[in-house]
Design an enzyme around this catalytic site. Structure first.
Site, short mmCIF file in Angstrom:
data_model
loop_
_atom_site.label_atom_id
_atom_site.label_comp_id
_atom_site.label_asym_id
_atom_site.label_seq_id
_atom_site.Cartn_x
_atom_site.Cartn_y
_atom_site.Cartn_z
N THR A 269 0.83 -1.20 0.00
CA THR A 269 0.00 0.00 0.00
C THR A 269 0.87 1.25 0.00
O THR A 269 2.00 1.24 0.49
CB THR A 269 -0.93 0.05 1.23
OG1 THR A 269 -0.15 -0.01 2.43
CG2 THR A 269 -1.92 -1.11 1.20
N ASN B 114 0.67 5.11 1.38
CA ASN B 114 -0.08 5.89 2.36
C ASN B 114 -0.05 7.38 2.04
O ASN B 114 0.98 7.92 1.66
CB ASN B 114 0.49 5.67 3.77
CG ASN B 114 0.17 4.29 4.31
OD1 ASN B 114 0.33 3.30 3.63
ND2 ASN B 114 -0.30 4.24 5.54
N GLU C 106 -4.85 4.26 3.15
CA GLU C 106 -3.90 3.32 2.58
C GLU C 106 -4.40 2.89 1.20
O GLU C 106 -5.49 2.35 1.07
CB GLU C 106 -3.74 2.11 3.49
CG GLU C 106 -3.26 2.47 4.90
CD GLU C 106 -3.16 1.26 5.81
OE1 GLU C 106 -2.42 0.32 5.47
OE2 GLU C 106 -3.84 1.25 6.85
#
Length: 210
Positions: free
Chosen positions: A41, A43, A129
């Site tokens: 992911t 962020n 995320e």
């Protein structure tokens, strides 16, 4: 097999309050997306002064498109002979072609994202995320990312096991891909499988000049 629908949102396209916009610099997260989940992911900081709408939407999983201003030195930049030489899917081919005419510095990808506290990990701070639906060969911290959030997939929830969490996230990815494959959800003037297509979605905000 999940009992959840595999497509969300009307065929006619996103409905109010969507699309929602979010922009920021990719920051380091909790370090578990790739290591524990196998689902990397990116962020973005949650700043209610920049995105006031984020305080009013439910925590959960959303989907749409992300654009990244990858530097030319990044191995996944289209100018390199890496993963872009042969796009992973027809959808990615369409998105890259849609981005190029307006602003070559930004490149568009489908994405699924979590906004919330991730109850399984007992987070105390709300986070955003983003899982970009493309296999990158290197990280892209400090790169500018823009998000065009088009719809809501599900509310966040706790899980009894890590395996159950991973299964649900993988299904979220399939829901996002299926939902974005429709004409009204595809970028205008795309290119799929060697054929020109005419989607109806305005993605100019993602690739505009700053």
């Amino acid at each position: 097999m999940s009992s959840r629908p595999s497509v969300v949102g009307p065929d006619a396209g996103p409905e109010a309050p969507y699309p929602l916009h979010m922009e920021g610099t990719v920051i380091s997260g909790f370090g578990r997306g790739s290591k524990e989940l196998g689902i990397p992911t990116a962020n973005l900081p949650v700043d209610e002064t920049l995105t006031p709408w984020i305080a009013d939407i439910p925590s959960g999983v959303y989907f749409g498109y992300a654009s990244l201003a990858l530097p030319t030195t990044h191995p996944d930049h289209p100018s390199s002979n890496s993963s872009y030489s042969t796009p992973n899917t027809d959808t990615e081919d369409a998105l890259l072609a849609a981005a190029a005419p307006a602003q070559p510095a930004f490149h568009i990808f489908p994405m699924v994202m979590s906004i919330g506290y991730n109850p399984f990990y007992k987070n105390t701070v709300r986070s955003a995320e983003v899982h970009v639906l493309h296999k990158f060969t290197a990280d892209f911290y400090d790169v500018t990312m823009r998000l065009l959030i088009l719809g809501f997939i599900r509310e966040e929830k706790d899980y009894k096991s890590l395996e159950a969490l991973i299964e649900d996230i993988n299904f979220d990815c399939e829901v996002a891909k299926n939902s974005l494959a429709r004409e009204a959800w595809a970028p205008a003037k795309g290119h799929v499988g060697g054929k020109d297509i005419e989607g109806k979605l305005d993605v100019q905000w993602l690739v505009r000049n700053a």
